[in-house]
Every structure is written in C-alpha cells, then in structure tokens.
Scaffold this motif. Sequence first.
Motif, PDB file in Angstrom:
ATOM      1  N   THR A  56      11.643 -52.295  76.869  1.00  0.00           N
ATOM      2  CA  THR A  56      11.502 -50.941  76.344  1.00  0.00           C
ATOM      3  C   THR A  56      10.041 -50.657  75.989  1.00  0.00           C
ATOM      4  OG1 THR A  56      13.759 -50.948  75.518  1.00  0.00           O
ATOM      5  CG2 THR A  56      12.249 -49.352  74.534  1.00  0.00           C
ATOM      6  N   ALA A  57       9.398 -51.589  75.316  1.00  0.00           N
ATOM      7  CA  ALA A  57       7.989 -51.412  74.937  1.00  0.00           C
ATOM      8  C   ALA A  57       7.101 -51.319  76.173  1.00  0.00           C
ATOM      9  CB  ALA A  57       7.547 -52.557  74.038  1.00  0.00           C
ATOM     10  N   TRP A  58       7.351 -52.164  77.164  1.00  0.00           N
ATOM     11  CA  TRP A  58       6.579 -52.177  78.412  1.00  0.00           C
ATOM     12  C   TRP A  58       6.739 -50.843  79.140  1.00  0.00           C
ATOM     13  CZ3 TRP A  58       8.565 -52.326  83.557  1.00  0.00           C
ATOM     14  CH2 TRP A  58       7.629 -52.625  84.543  1.00  0.00           C
ATOM     15  N   ALA A  59       7.981 -50.408  79.305  1.00  0.00           N
ATOM     16  CA  ALA A  59       8.241 -49.159  80.027  1.00  0.00           C
ATOM     17  C   ALA A  59       7.651 -47.962  79.284  1.00  0.00           C
ATOM     18  CB  ALA A  59       9.746 -48.975  80.226  1.00  0.00           C
ATOM     19  N   GLU A  60       7.762 -47.970  77.968  1.00  0.00           N
ATOM     20  CA  GLU A  60       7.215 -46.876  77.168  1.00  0.00           C
ATOM     21  C   GLU A  60       5.698 -46.785  77.334  1.00  0.00           C
ATOM     22  OE1 GLU A  60       6.784 -46.163  72.478  1.00  0.00           O
ATOM     23  OE2 GLU A  60       8.850 -46.420  73.184  1.00  0.00           O
ATOM     24  N   GLU A  61       5.027 -47.913  77.289  1.00  0.00           N
ATOM     25  CA  GLU A  61       3.570 -47.903  77.444  1.00  0.00           C
ATOM     26  C   GLU A  61       3.167 -47.437  78.842  1.00  0.00           C
ATOM     27  OE1 GLU A  61      -0.238 -48.108  76.050  1.00  0.00           O
ATOM     28  OE2 GLU A  61       1.589 -48.368  74.897  1.00  0.00           O
ATOM     29  N   LEU A  62       3.839 -47.922  79.863  1.00  0.00           N
ATOM     30  CA  LEU A  62       3.507 -47.510  81.237  1.00  0.00           C
ATOM     31  C   LEU A  62       3.817 -46.041  81.467  1.00  0.00           C
ATOM     32  CD1 LEU A  62       4.628 -50.477  83.506  1.00  0.00           C
ATOM     33  CD2 LEU A  62       2.319 -49.734  82.943  1.00  0.00           C
ATOM     34  N   PHE A  66      13.263 -44.935  86.343  1.00  0.00           N
ATOM     35  CA  PHE A  66      13.323 -46.301  85.812  1.00  0.00           C
ATOM     36  C   PHE A  66      12.566 -46.380  84.482  1.00  0.00           C
ATOM     37  CE2 PHE A  66      10.887 -50.283  85.505  1.00  0.00           C
ATOM     38  CZ  PHE A  66      11.912 -51.219  85.411  1.00  0.00           C
ATOM     39  N   LEU A  67      11.317 -45.917  84.480  1.00  0.00           N
ATOM     40  CA  LEU A  67      10.511 -45.959  83.256  1.00  0.00           C
ATOM     41  C   LEU A  67      11.121 -45.092  82.159  1.00  0.00           C
ATOM     42  CD1 LEU A  67       6.876 -45.824  84.684  1.00  0.00           C
ATOM     43  CD2 LEU A  67       8.053 -47.798  83.674  1.00  0.00           C
ATOM     44  N   PHE A  68      11.588 -43.923  82.529  1.00  0.00           N
ATOM     45  CA  PHE A  68      12.158 -43.010  81.536  1.00  0.00           C
ATOM     46  C   PHE A  68      13.411 -43.610  80.896  1.00  0.00           C
ATOM     47  CE2 PHE A  68      14.556 -39.037  80.480  1.00  0.00           C
ATOM     48  CZ  PHE A  68      13.747 -38.659  79.425  1.00  0.00           C
ATOM     49  N   GLU A  69      14.300 -44.158  81.705  1.00  0.00           N
ATOM     50  CA  GLU A  69      15.535 -44.725  81.168  1.00  0.00           C
ATOM     51  C   GLU A  69      15.279 -45.923  80.258  1.00  0.00           C
ATOM     52  OE1 GLU A  69      18.904 -45.358  83.717  1.00  0.00           O
ATOM     53  OE2 GLU A  69      18.533 -43.469  84.774  1.00  0.00           O
ATOM     54  N   PHE A  70      14.349 -46.774  80.648  1.00  0.00           N
ATOM     55  CA  PHE A  70      14.093 -47.956  79.831  1.00  0.00           C
ATOM     56  C   PHE A  70      13.216 -47.650  78.621  1.00  0.00           C
ATOM     57  CE2 PHE A  70      15.699 -50.167  83.562  1.00  0.00           C
ATOM     58  CZ  PHE A  70      16.517 -51.106  82.965  1.00  0.00           C
ATOM     59  N   SER A  71      12.349 -46.652  78.732  1.00  0.00           N
ATOM     60  CA  SER A  71      11.490 -46.326  77.585  1.00  0.00           C
ATOM     61  C   SER A  71      12.210 -45.487  76.535  1.00  0.00           C
ATOM     62  CB  SER A  71      10.223 -45.602  78.051  1.00  0.00           C
ATOM     63  OG  SER A  71      10.516 -44.327  78.563  1.00  0.00           O
ATOM     64  N   THR A  72      13.278 -44.838  76.933  1.00  0.00           N
ATOM     65  CA  THR A  72      14.070 -44.034  75.997  1.00  0.00           C
ATOM     66  C   THR A  72      15.540 -44.408  76.124  1.00  0.00           C
ATOM     67  OG1 THR A  72      14.221 -42.256  77.631  1.00  0.00           O
ATOM     68  CG2 THR A  72      12.463 -42.068  75.991  1.00  0.00           C
ATOM     69  N   SER A  73      15.811 -45.679  75.998  1.00  0.00           N
ATOM     70  CA  SER A  73      17.181 -46.165  76.197  1.00  0.00           C
ATOM     71  C   SER A  73      18.170 -45.518  75.232  1.00  0.00           C
ATOM     72  CB  SER A  73      17.228 -47.687  76.088  1.00  0.00           C
ATOM     73  OG  SER A  73      16.796 -48.103  74.811  1.00  0.00           O
ATOM     74  N   GLU A  74      17.697 -45.054  74.095  1.00  0.00           N
ATOM     75  CA  GLU A  74      18.599 -44.397  73.150  1.00  0.00           C
ATOM     76  C   GLU A  74      19.180 -43.110  73.728  1.00  0.00           C
ATOM     77  OE1 GLU A  74      14.469 -42.897  72.346  1.00  0.00           O
ATOM     78  OE2 GLU A  74      15.339 -44.871  72.654  1.00  0.00           O
ATOM     79  N   LEU A  75      18.542 -42.536  74.747  1.00  0.00           N
ATOM     80  CA  LEU A  75      19.052 -41.332  75.400  1.00  0.00           C
ATOM     81  C   LEU A  75      20.006 -41.643  76.549  1.00  0.00           C
ATOM     82  CD1 LEU A  75      15.773 -39.223  75.641  1.00  0.00           C
ATOM     83  CD2 LEU A  75      17.575 -39.099  73.895  1.00  0.00           C
TER      84      LEU A  75
END
Length: 116
Positions: free
Chosen positions: A62-68, A87-96
């Motif tokens: 999550t941290a990696w995807a959010e930063e990228l 991919f990045l959106f789903e993992f960086s905002t998994s709460e959604l």
Amino acid sequence: MTAHNRQTVLDLVRWNDPINGLIATVRRIPERVTPVVTLDRITAEAALRKLLADEAPLTDLTAWAEELHTREDADIEPDHEDLLTQFLFEFSTSELFEPVTRELCNRWIDELRKNA
C-alpha cells in the motif's frame, strides 16, 4: 536530475530496499515533471511476488503503490496505462476497494500476465 536521484526513483519503482527507507529517501529529492523511470507489468508483478514470498508485509505494498501513484517522475508502461494506473489506485487506496490479501495479489498477477 542527477544520476543518483534517478537511481533513487528507480530503486523505489523496483522496490529494491525496505519501503520506509526508500520513501524517505525519494521524498528528499525534487520531483521532475518529466518521467525518468517507468513502472511496467513485470515490476508490478515482482512487487506482488515479494509479498507472496513473505519478503515484506502486505501494508508495504500500500505504501509503495501510494508513493508511486503520486510521483510525477515515475511513468507507466506505454499501452498499459489503464491497467497499471488501476493497479496503483486499488493498492494505494485499498480502503475504497478491498483489503490487500494474498488472494488479491494472486488475482492481480493473473491480470498482469493476461495483458502481456
């Protein structure tokens, strides 16, 4: 951008070191609007495999995807922008979407390979 700074961003994209240190280091360098490195499907799959091999906790993805997802100097593989952005959106905002699990990682590996 210096060669050292480019390597730092590349290390982040490839997740070459512990994520917290990479994020702290990459945040100290100024971003460029022009991308200097590219996230591709192979690199995304490698990040997922790192988790499946228990080399990092699921929260690190999550941290990696959010930063990228927020970096202007990291580009997305041409012709696969929609897939990798999702991919990045789903993992960086998994709460959604849904919690980051091993099952989700395996589904994304299948999706990334399907689009090879």
